[in-house]
Design a protein around this motif. Structure first.
Motif, PDB file in Angstrom:
ATOM      1  N   LEU A 145       0.810  -1.205   0.000  1.00  0.00           N
ATOM      2  CA  LEU A 145       0.000   0.000   0.000  1.00  0.00           C
ATOM      3  C   LEU A 145       0.847   1.260   0.000  1.00  0.00           C
ATOM      4  CD1 LEU A 145      -2.761  -1.116   2.498  1.00  0.00           C
ATOM      5  CD2 LEU A 145      -2.806  -1.188  -0.005  1.00  0.00           C
ATOM      6  N   PHE A 146       1.984   1.193   0.683  1.00  0.00           N
ATOM      7  CA  PHE A 146       2.888   2.337   0.713  1.00  0.00           C
ATOM      8  C   PHE A 146       4.264   1.836   1.135  1.00  0.00           C
ATOM      9  CE2 PHE A 146       0.690   2.073   4.754  1.00  0.00           C
ATOM     10  CZ  PHE A 146       1.721   2.075   5.668  1.00  0.00           C
ATOM     11  N   THR A 147       5.270   2.623   0.831  1.00  0.00           N
ATOM     12  CA  THR A 147       6.642   2.279   1.195  1.00  0.00           C
ATOM     13  C   THR A 147       7.156   3.279   2.228  1.00  0.00           C
ATOM     14  OG1 THR A 147       7.600   3.687  -0.507  1.00  0.00           O
ATOM     15  CG2 THR A 147       7.055   1.410  -1.146  1.00  0.00           C
ATOM     16  N   VAL A 148       8.304   2.987   2.783  1.00  0.00           N
ATOM     17  CA  VAL A 148       8.944   3.925   3.708  1.00  0.00           C
ATOM     18  C   VAL A 148       9.183   5.249   2.993  1.00  0.00           C
ATOM     19  CG1 VAL A 148      11.062   4.392   5.008  1.00  0.00           C
ATOM     20  CG2 VAL A 148       9.989   2.144   5.136  1.00  0.00           C
ATOM     21  N   GLY A 149       9.602   5.170   1.749  1.00  0.00           N
ATOM     22  CA  GLY A 149       9.822   6.391   0.972  1.00  0.00           C
ATOM     23  C   GLY A 149       8.563   7.221   0.826  1.00  0.00           C
ATOM     24  N   ASP A 150       7.425   6.545   0.622  1.00  0.00           N
ATOM     25  CA  ASP A 150       6.144   7.254   0.524  1.00  0.00           C
ATOM     26  C   ASP A 150       5.836   7.995   1.824  1.00  0.00           C
ATOM     27  OD1 ASP A 150       5.708   6.192  -2.032  1.00  0.00           O
ATOM     28  OD2 ASP A 150       4.544   4.494  -1.241  1.00  0.00           O
ATOM     29  N   VAL A 151       6.119   7.354   2.945  1.00  0.00           N
ATOM     30  CA  VAL A 151       5.838   7.968   4.249  1.00  0.00           C
ATOM     31  C   VAL A 151       6.745   9.173   4.480  1.00  0.00           C
ATOM     32  CG1 VAL A 151       5.844   7.594   6.751  1.00  0.00           C
ATOM     33  CG2 VAL A 151       4.953   5.814   5.219  1.00  0.00           C
ATOM     34  N   ILE A 152       8.024   9.031   4.154  1.00  0.00           N
ATOM     35  CA  ILE A 152       8.960  10.152   4.313  1.00  0.00           C
ATOM     36  C   ILE A 152       8.497  11.334   3.464  1.00  0.00           C
ATOM     37  CG2 ILE A 152      11.342  10.943   3.916  1.00  0.00           C
ATOM     38  CD1 ILE A 152      11.062   8.963   6.281  1.00  0.00           C
ATOM     39  N   ARG A 153       8.154  11.071   2.218  1.00  0.00           N
ATOM     40  CA  ARG A 153       7.693  12.139   1.320  1.00  0.00           C
ATOM     41  C   ARG A 153       6.421  12.793   1.863  1.00  0.00           C
ATOM     42  NH1 ARG A 153       7.052   9.422  -2.943  1.00  0.00           N
ATOM     43  NH2 ARG A 153       9.089   9.771  -3.853  1.00  0.00           N
ATOM     44  N   GLU A 191      13.078   8.329  -0.802  1.00  0.00           N
ATOM     45  CA  GLU A 191      11.727   8.670  -1.267  1.00  0.00           C
ATOM     46  C   GLU A 191      11.380   7.968  -2.575  1.00  0.00           C
ATOM     47  OE1 GLU A 191      10.972  12.866  -1.444  1.00  0.00           O
ATOM     48  OE2 GLU A 191      10.985  13.065   0.733  1.00  0.00           O
ATOM     49  N   ARG A 192      12.370   7.753  -3.424  1.00  0.00           N
ATOM     50  CA  ARG A 192      12.126   7.103  -4.715  1.00  0.00           C
ATOM     51  C   ARG A 192      12.352   5.594  -4.645  1.00  0.00           C
ATOM     52  NH1 ARG A 192      15.815   9.350  -8.639  1.00  0.00           N
ATOM     53  NH2 ARG A 192      17.084   9.946  -6.878  1.00  0.00           N
ATOM     54  N   HIS A 211      19.695   2.550   6.244  1.00  0.00           N
ATOM     55  CA  HIS A 211      20.064   2.060   7.561  1.00  0.00           C
ATOM     56  C   HIS A 211      19.031   2.543   8.565  1.00  0.00           C
ATOM     57  CE1 HIS A 211      22.524   1.379  11.149  1.00  0.00           C
ATOM     58  NE2 HIS A 211      23.151   0.491  10.396  1.00  0.00           N
ATOM     59  N   HIS A 212      18.747   1.728   9.560  1.00  0.00           N
ATOM     60  CA  HIS A 212      17.747   2.139  10.554  1.00  0.00           C
ATOM     61  C   HIS A 212      18.152   3.425  11.272  1.00  0.00           C
ATOM     62  CE1 HIS A 212      20.434  -0.138  13.252  1.00  0.00           C
ATOM     63  NE2 HIS A 212      19.941   0.610  14.205  1.00  0.00           N
ATOM     64  N   ASN A 213      19.448   3.689  11.393  1.00  0.00           N
ATOM     65  CA  ASN A 213      19.883   4.947  12.020  1.00  0.00           C
ATOM     66  C   ASN A 213      19.461   6.149  11.181  1.00  0.00           C
ATOM     67  OD1 ASN A 213      21.032   3.675  14.209  1.00  0.00           O
ATOM     68  ND2 ASN A 213      23.101   3.706  13.359  1.00  0.00           N
ATOM     69  N   THR A 214      19.492   6.003   9.866  1.00  0.00           N
ATOM     70  CA  THR A 214      19.064   7.088   8.982  1.00  0.00           C
ATOM     71  C   THR A 214      17.588   7.371   9.174  1.00  0.00           C
ATOM     72  OG1 THR A 214      20.746   6.475   7.362  1.00  0.00           O
ATOM     73  CG2 THR A 214      18.922   7.852   6.582  1.00  0.00           C
ATOM     74  N   LEU A 215      16.776   6.317   9.231  1.00  0.00           N
ATOM     75  CA  LEU A 215      15.340   6.506   9.444  1.00  0.00           C
ATOM     76  C   LEU A 215      15.065   7.115  10.813  1.00  0.00           C
ATOM     77  CD1 LEU A 215      13.816   3.275   7.892  1.00  0.00           C
ATOM     78  CD2 LEU A 215      14.124   5.530   6.860  1.00  0.00           C
TER      79      LEU A 215
END
Length: 66
Positions: free
Chosen positions: A8-16, A44-45, A51-55
């Motif tokens: 339904l969505f990706t981590v990149g979608d959530v960040i954007r 985002e793309r 890395h989890h630290n980046t998130l």
């Protein structure tokens, strides 16, 4: 019948989405988080593994302005 599941969505979608809700450019998120623009853009793309630290760093930047 094979079961299929859709992403339904990706981590990149959530960040954007979070960035857009704050009316931030990628440059502004870079300033707030210290994470490089190229890294943010790639996340985002969905072009990179992150890395989890980046998130976590991005999450803290969003939390500071919530």
């Amino acid at each position: 019948m094979a079961e299929t599941s859709a992403i339904l969505f990706t981590v990149g979608d959530v960040i954007r989405k979070l960035r857009k809700e704050r009316h931030w450019s990628i440059r502004k998120l870079e300033e707030q988080s210290g994470v490089g623009r190229m890294t943010i853009s790639s996340i985002e793309r969905n072009l990179t593994n992150y890395h989890h630290n980046t998130l976590n760093t991005l999450a803290v930047a969003f939390q500071k302005t919530a």
